[in-house]
Design a protein around this motif. Structure first.
Motif, mmCIF file in Angstrom:
data_model
loop_
_atom_site.group_PDB
_atom_site.id
_atom_site.type_symbol
_atom_site.label_atom_id
_atom_site.label_comp_id
_atom_site.label_asym_id
_atom_site.label_seq_id
_atom_site.Cartn_x
_atom_site.Cartn_y
_atom_site.Cartn_z
ATOM 1 N N GLN A 1 0.849 -1.198 0.000
ATOM 2 C CA GLN A 1 0.000 0.000 0.000
ATOM 3 C C GLN A 1 0.884 1.248 0.000
ATOM 4 O O GLN A 1 2.068 1.188 0.313
ATOM 5 C CB GLN A 1 -0.931 0.019 1.220
ATOM 6 C CG GLN A 1 -1.681 -1.274 1.469
ATOM 7 C CD GLN A 1 -2.476 -1.750 0.271
ATOM 8 O OE1 GLN A 1 -2.968 -0.946 -0.525
ATOM 9 N NE2 GLN A 1 -2.607 -3.064 0.127
ATOM 10 N N SER A 2 0.260 2.387 -0.320
ATOM 11 C CA SER A 2 1.052 3.611 -0.470
ATOM 12 C C SER A 2 0.352 4.829 0.138
ATOM 13 O O SER A 2 -0.708 5.246 -0.340
ATOM 14 C CB SER A 2 1.319 3.875 -1.955
ATOM 15 O OG SER A 2 1.952 5.128 -2.140
ATOM 16 N N LEU A 3 0.979 5.378 1.149
ATOM 17 C CA LEU A 3 0.516 6.662 1.683
ATOM 18 C C LEU A 3 0.806 7.780 0.693
ATOM 19 O O LEU A 3 0.090 8.780 0.633
ATOM 20 C CB LEU A 3 1.205 6.961 3.021
ATOM 21 C CG LEU A 3 0.609 6.321 4.273
ATOM 22 C CD1 LEU A 3 1.482 6.627 5.492
ATOM 23 C CD2 LEU A 3 -0.812 6.798 4.516
ATOM 24 N N ARG A 4 1.882 7.598 -0.076
ATOM 25 C CA ARG A 4 2.266 8.614 -1.057
ATOM 26 C C ARG A 4 1.141 8.869 -2.050
ATOM 27 O O ARG A 4 0.883 10.008 -2.447
ATOM 28 C CB ARG A 4 3.530 8.147 -1.790
ATOM 29 C CG ARG A 4 4.108 9.178 -2.763
ATOM 30 C CD ARG A 4 4.706 10.367 -2.030
ATOM 31 N NE ARG A 4 5.391 11.266 -2.912
ATOM 32 C CZ ARG A 4 6.664 11.129 -3.295
ATOM 33 N NH1 ARG A 4 7.382 10.094 -2.856
ATOM 34 N NH2 ARG A 4 7.235 12.001 -4.095
ATOM 35 N N THR A 5 0.448 7.812 -2.440
ATOM 36 C CA THR A 5 -0.679 7.957 -3.362
ATOM 37 C C THR A 5 -1.771 8.827 -2.738
ATOM 38 O O THR A 5 -2.334 9.710 -3.409
ATOM 39 C CB THR A 5 -1.258 6.576 -3.721
ATOM 40 O OG1 THR A 5 -0.261 5.809 -4.380
ATOM 41 C CG2 THR A 5 -2.473 6.709 -4.628
#
Length: 257
Positions: free
Chosen positions: A181-185
């Protein structure tokens, strides 16, 4: 005046009028006692008036504090309700295979639902000062005094519930501490990257988080968050608002117009 009475006593004693002397002396003692009692009564009245004036100052200060605390609670309830609604919308997306959200919609939903922690911080400065100094005894209304004392214990109970809610929130966020998963997204699609001055990852390097909608672990964490959020409002915040209203009503009754 004392010399005048003394001369009278001496004159009676000199004339041998012992009966009148004793009667006069007794009357003089009674007058002195009456004078002392009057002075004590005046002093007690002044003390009571001073205590009542002090009490009124406390009551007005407490009213201001609890009014502010009520406004804070009302705002916190709105935040908690918004978080609850956002989490519920995520579950609705997970339950409906025909209408999945876009990456941007899901990112905004995650950001709005889990970015804001829940913590009630009432204004208790005056109340804490009164308790620590022993001035709470100056509140003459026993029921009000008891409610003010119990308020601190209630705050401890609220903090425990908010801590549990915070743990459930963290369990959801912990799923973004992996390579899947990506917090950056989320940062890119909600504009958070601009607030913290981070460059965008770019569409080619952007990792999708929509796979979470098929994760049973994610669903379980969201459901636990919803349950805890709902319990926080219904079994803690709503009764607390009732306590605030009750205390404010009693304060208004005790405050002299």
């Amino acid at each position: 005046m004392i010399r005048f009475f003394k001369k009278i006593r001496q004159g009676l004693l000199f004339e041998g009028k012992f009966g009148k002397y004793l009667l006069y002396a007794t009357g003089e003692i009674i007058l002195v006692v009456i004078g002392i009692l009057i002075a004590l009564a005046i002093n007690n009245a002044n003390q009571k008036r001073s205590i009542r004036e002090k009490e009124q100052t406390y009551l007005k200060g407490l009213k201001e504090e609890f009014q502010t605390s009520k406004l804070k609670l009302a705002e916190l309830v709105k935040v908690n309700q918004a978080n609850y609604r956002g989490a519920r919308q995520i579950i609705l997306y997970m339950s409906n295979d025909d209408e999945p959200p876009t990456e941007e919609v899901f990112s905004q939903l995650m950001y709005n639902t889990f970015s804001f922690d829940i913590s009630y911080n009432p204004n208790n400065s005056l109340l804490n000062e009164m308790i620590s100094s022993g001035s709470l005894k100056d509140i003459s209304n026993t029921e009000l005094r008891n409610r003010l004392t119990n308020w601190i214990a209630t705050m401890e109970d609220i903090s425990k519930q908010e801590y549990e809610l915070g743990l459930q929130r963290e369990k959801v966020l912990d799923m973004f501490r992996t390579n899947e998963q990506s917090l950056r997204t989320i940062f890119d699609l909600t504009g958070t990257n601009r607030m913290i001055e981070l460059p965008k990852a770019g569409k080619k390097n952007r990792l999708s988080n929509l796979s979470l909608l098929n994760s049973t672990e994610f669903e379980n964490n969201i459901l636990m968050f919803i349950l805890t959020s709902y319990a926080t409002e219904k079994t803690h915040y709503e009764p607390l608002m009732g306590q605030l209203d009750s205390i404010l009503a009693m304060l208004n009754t005790e405050i002299q117009r």
